[in-house]
Design a protein around this motif. Structure first.
Motif, PDB file in Angstrom:
ATOM      1  N   THR A  15       0.828  -1.202   0.000  1.00  0.00           N
ATOM      2  CA  THR A  15       0.000   0.000   0.000  1.00  0.00           C
ATOM      3  C   THR A  15       0.866   1.256   0.000  1.00  0.00           C
ATOM      4  O   THR A  15       0.587   2.220  -0.721  1.00  0.00           O
ATOM      5  N   GLU A  16       1.926   1.233   0.789  1.00  0.00           N
ATOM      6  CA  GLU A  16       2.830   2.380   0.853  1.00  0.00           C
ATOM      7  C   GLU A  16       3.556   2.583  -0.477  1.00  0.00           C
ATOM      8  O   GLU A  16       3.770   3.727  -0.907  1.00  0.00           O
ATOM      9  N   ILE A  17       3.914   1.511  -1.145  1.00  0.00           N
ATOM     10  CA  ILE A  17       4.567   1.629  -2.448  1.00  0.00           C
ATOM     11  C   ILE A  17       3.637   2.319  -3.438  1.00  0.00           C
ATOM     12  O   ILE A  17       4.059   3.221  -4.182  1.00  0.00           O
ATOM     13  N   GLN A  21       4.635   5.831  -5.053  1.00  0.00           N
ATOM     14  CA  GLN A  21       4.815   5.930  -6.497  1.00  0.00           C
ATOM     15  C   GLN A  21       3.914   7.017  -7.075  1.00  0.00           C
ATOM     16  O   GLN A  21       4.330   7.768  -7.966  1.00  0.00           O
ATOM     17  N   ALA A  22       2.706   7.109  -6.580  1.00  0.00           N
ATOM     18  CA  ALA A  22       1.805   8.158  -7.051  1.00  0.00           C
ATOM     19  C   ALA A  22       2.384   9.531  -6.738  1.00  0.00           C
ATOM     20  O   ALA A  22       2.316  10.452  -7.569  1.00  0.00           O
ATOM     21  N   ALA A  23       2.982   9.669  -5.553  1.00  0.00           N
ATOM     22  CA  ALA A  23       3.580  10.954  -5.172  1.00  0.00           C
ATOM     23  C   ALA A  23       4.756  11.305  -6.067  1.00  0.00           C
ATOM     24  O   ALA A  23       4.987  12.477  -6.379  1.00  0.00           O
ATOM     25  N   GLY A  24       5.507  10.289  -6.491  1.00  0.00           N
ATOM     26  CA  GLY A  24       6.673  10.544  -7.329  1.00  0.00           C
ATOM     27  C   GLY A  24       6.392  10.543  -8.814  1.00  0.00           C
ATOM     28  O   GLY A  24       7.272  10.895  -9.616  1.00  0.00           O
ATOM     29  N   GLY A  25       5.188  10.129  -9.194  1.00  0.00           N
ATOM     30  CA  GLY A  25       4.837  10.100 -10.607  1.00  0.00           C
ATOM     31  C   GLY A  25       5.369   8.890 -11.356  1.00  0.00           C
ATOM     32  O   GLY A  25       5.563   8.941 -12.576  1.00  0.00           O
ATOM     33  N   TRP A  26       5.577   7.775 -10.641  1.00  0.00           N
ATOM     34  CA  TRP A  26       6.123   6.567 -11.261  1.00  0.00           C
ATOM     35  C   TRP A  26       5.029   5.513 -11.440  1.00  0.00           C
ATOM     36  O   TRP A  26       4.083   5.449 -10.657  1.00  0.00           O
ATOM     37  N   HIS A  28       6.247   2.191 -12.860  1.00  0.00           N
ATOM     38  CA  HIS A  28       6.939   0.938 -13.144  1.00  0.00           C
ATOM     39  C   HIS A  28       6.767  -0.050 -11.992  1.00  0.00           C
ATOM     40  O   HIS A  28       6.515   0.342 -10.852  1.00  0.00           O
ATOM     41  N   PRO A  29       6.942  -1.349 -12.263  1.00  0.00           N
ATOM     42  CA  PRO A  29       6.873  -2.342 -11.183  1.00  0.00           C
ATOM     43  C   PRO A  29       8.029  -2.174 -10.197  1.00  0.00           C
ATOM     44  O   PRO A  29       9.130  -1.762 -10.576  1.00  0.00           O
ATOM     45  N   VAL A  30       7.758  -2.508  -8.958  1.00  0.00           N
ATOM     46  CA  VAL A  30       8.787  -2.481  -7.906  1.00  0.00           C
ATOM     47  C   VAL A  30       8.922  -3.889  -7.342  1.00  0.00           C
ATOM     48  O   VAL A  30       7.952  -4.474  -6.864  1.00  0.00           O
TER      49      VAL A  30
END
Length: 229
Positions: A15-17, A21-26, A28-30
């Motif tokens: 959930t945190e990822i 990612q939304a905050a950073g604009g990404w 891609h898979p992690v």
């Protein structure tokens, strides 16, 4: 230990990822690399049962005990700690990805050992972005030459960069470290190298790493709880 809290912790991490990612604009898979260092084979079994197939170890000897056990055979193993050249012979055929190539001699030894096994070994370059004397990794200024030397090894497949941020709760320092690694990666890609991987972020700082574009996280206590050894 049977790690009953692992599924809940894993859900929280995922959930945190998504949020970071939304905050950073990404988008891609992690990849989550569950670090079983300091835990026994029960942690390996718990990780696999939770769907975590990428497992990481810092020390070769501890890793081999787990990799060679029946419980470890269903995992994709990552070598994430400092690797001495005299331990390189244990790597091909056991580890899928080495995160910690930090010198041309080490790259050369891994190439030789991979050639002996007739396999291609995936690797990342470890960069000591913060310049901490106690940490392994090449200096950022040395990374371009090391990257070129590594890509010249026919049995090594260079896939990206790794770093360890300073042990601090200062988010500014963490972010500066991770951003510098990403910018170094982008510069190397501008020179024609294909380096999609950014292994950065551990249990205490993975959120900021995700915001800065991490593609792999190395998580131990965030998943398994505090180590007893």
């Amino acid at each position: 230990m049977d790690f009953p809290a692992l599924p809940e912790r894993l859900a929280q991490v995922r959930t945190e990822i998504v949020r970071r990612q939304a905050a950073g604009g990404w988008t891609h898979p992690v990849t989550l690399v569950a670090v079983t260092k300091g835990f026994g084979l029960d942690a390996v079994a718990a990780a696999l049962a939770a769907g975590l197939t990428d497992l990481g170890e810092n020390r070769v000897q501890e890793a081999l005990e787990k990799i060679d056990a029946p419980a470890g055979r269903g995992a994709v193993w990552h070598m994430i700690g400092h690797l001495q050249r005299n331990k390189a012979r244990y790597i091909p055929g056991r580890f899928a990805l080495v995160h910690s190539v930090d010198s041309e001699p080490l790259a050369g030894e891994l190439e030789r050992r991979a050639a002996e096994h007739d396999v291609t070994l995936r690797v990342l370059l470890q960069v000591n972005v913060a310049g901490e004397a106690q940490k392994s990794g090449c200096a950022p200024a040395e990374a371009p030459a090391l990257a070129r030397a590594t890509t010249g090894c026919p049995h090594l497949k260079l896939e990206g960069l790794m770093t360890v941020a300073p042990l601090t709760e200062d988010g500014v320092v963490q972010r500066r470290t991770f951003r510098a690694l990403r910018e170094l990666r982008d510069a190397l890609q501008g020179e024609g190298l294909w380096l999609p991987g950014l292994s950065m972020g551990m249990s205490g700082d993975y959120g900021i790493a995700v915001e800065e574009g991490a593609t792999m996280l190395r998580l131990g206590t965030a998943l398994f709880g505090a180590r007893t050894a």
